[in-house]
Design a protein around this motif. Structure first.
Motif, PDB file in Angstrom:
ATOM      1  N   SER A 151       0.805  -1.207   0.000  1.00 47.17           N
ATOM      2  CA  SER A 151       0.000   0.000   0.000  1.00 47.17           C
ATOM      3  C   SER A 151       0.849   1.273   0.000  1.00 47.17           C
ATOM      4  CB  SER A 151      -0.974  -0.039   1.184  1.00 47.17           C
ATOM      5  OG  SER A 151      -1.940   0.973   1.080  1.00 47.17           O
ATOM      6  N   ALA A 205      -0.708   2.140  -3.313  1.00 43.06           N
ATOM      7  CA  ALA A 205      -1.767   3.125  -3.078  1.00 43.06           C
ATOM      8  C   ALA A 205      -1.562   4.287  -4.044  1.00 43.06           C
ATOM      9  CB  ALA A 205      -1.703   3.614  -1.631  1.00 43.06           C
ATOM     10  N   ALA A 237      -6.064  10.041  -4.252  1.00 42.30           N
ATOM     11  CA  ALA A 237      -6.481   9.719  -2.884  1.00 42.30           C
ATOM     12  C   ALA A 237      -7.891  10.207  -2.578  1.00 42.30           C
ATOM     13  CB  ALA A 237      -5.485  10.308  -1.878  1.00 42.30           C
ATOM     14  N   TRP A 254     -10.237   7.338  -2.629  1.00 43.66           N
ATOM     15  CA  TRP A 254     -10.085   6.209  -1.720  1.00 43.66           C
ATOM     16  C   TRP A 254     -11.293   6.112  -0.790  1.00 43.66           C
ATOM     17  CZ3 TRP A 254      -4.387   6.776   0.432  1.00 43.66           C
ATOM     18  CH2 TRP A 254      -3.485   6.647  -0.636  1.00 43.66           C
ATOM     19  N   TYR A 307      -8.003   1.288  -3.713  1.00 49.46           N
ATOM     20  CA  TYR A 307      -6.991   2.322  -3.527  1.00 49.46           C
ATOM     21  C   TYR A 307      -6.131   2.529  -4.773  1.00 49.46           C
ATOM     22  CZ  TYR A 307      -8.344   1.712   1.330  1.00 49.46           C
ATOM     23  OH  TYR A 307      -9.064   1.630   2.489  1.00 49.46           O
ATOM     24  N   CYS A 308      -6.321   1.667  -5.779  1.00 51.10           N
ATOM     25  CA  CYS A 308      -5.561   1.818  -7.019  1.00 51.10           C
ATOM     26  C   CYS A 308      -6.175   0.896  -8.065  1.00 51.10           C
ATOM     27  CB  CYS A 308      -4.085   1.458  -6.801  1.00 51.10           C
ATOM     28  SG  CYS A 308      -3.042   1.670  -8.258  1.00 51.10           S
ATOM     29  N   HIS A 315      -7.688  -5.016  -1.709  1.00 48.32           N
ATOM     30  CA  HIS A 315      -6.435  -4.310  -1.385  1.00 48.32           C
ATOM     31  C   HIS A 315      -5.372  -5.274  -0.837  1.00 48.32           C
ATOM     32  CE1 HIS A 315      -4.047  -0.769  -0.921  1.00 48.32           C
ATOM     33  NE2 HIS A 315      -4.058  -0.762   0.400  1.00 48.32           N
TER      34      HIS A 315
END
Length: 199
Positions: free
Chosen positions: A70, A97, A102, A105, A142-143, A167
């Motif tokens: 992350s 991440a 962000a 997220w 997160y990505c 994740h």
């Protein structure tokens, strides 16, 4: 290389990977593993986190393999220019991440991150100066996977697809992560001793 040949530096992301997280399990089960500790796991600071990674590498007596998750992945990339490359054999990077997005997220444990990771700036774009594998999920909140592919290409990392793995943490069912440990073993097998004289 084998686990006994290297020092495995565990580099967690935000909150430090709790006791059931695969990183913590590996730290307990792999004799040459130790964690890069941060002063504050809930308020990440790019400079401080990178400095701690560099210090841990400098203190190692064996070739180092970084195992990051992350935000720890991004910290490794930020730290790369200051690492002693005579000691770094490679990096195993899991579920990066995407700090540049962000704002998208999810709220995690009542926490949102856009302000917290602003200090990390933009995603490092220089190729990593050591061998690396990046593990990316198709369902990571997160990505996204396409972004992970871009990151792997920028860094010169081998990309491995984790499928529908969220994740790659406890919340996505990855306390024990046997597939990851198997891939890590294959990653180690292909590594060479760091080249002496490079820095």
């Amino acid at each position: 290389m084998r686990t006994s040949d290297v020092e495995i530096l565990i580099v967690p992301g935000w909150s430090g990977s709790g006791p059931d997280h695969w990183q913590s399990r590996w730290e307990r089960s792999l004799k040459t593993a130790r964690r890069v500790e941060q002063e504050d796991w809930l308020k990440p600071q790019s400079e401080q986190w990178s400095a701690r990674i560099a210090s841990a590498v400098a203190a190692s007596e064996k070739p180092v393999v970084l195992v990051a998750h992350s935000l720890g992945v991004i910290s490794v990339a930020h730290a790369a220019p200051r690492l002693d490359l005579t000691k770094v054999a490679g990096a195993y990077l899991v579920a990066p991440a995407d700090i540049e997005n962000a704002k998208d997220w999810p709220v995690t444990e009542g926490h949102s991150f856009e302000q917290d990771v602003r200090d990390f700036g933009t995603m490092p774009r220089e190729p990593l100066p050591f061998p690396s594998t990046l593990i990316a999920s198709h369902t990571d909140p997160y990505c996204c996977f396409e972004r992970a592919k871009e990151i792997a290409a920028m860094w010169g990392s081998k990309l491995l697809e984790a499928g529908d793995a969220g994740h790659v943490n406890v919340a996505s069912g990855h306390g024990p992560w046997p597939e990851g440990l198997l891939q890590f073993g294959l990653f180690l097998k292909d590594l060479q001793e760091p080249a002496a004289g490079t820095k």
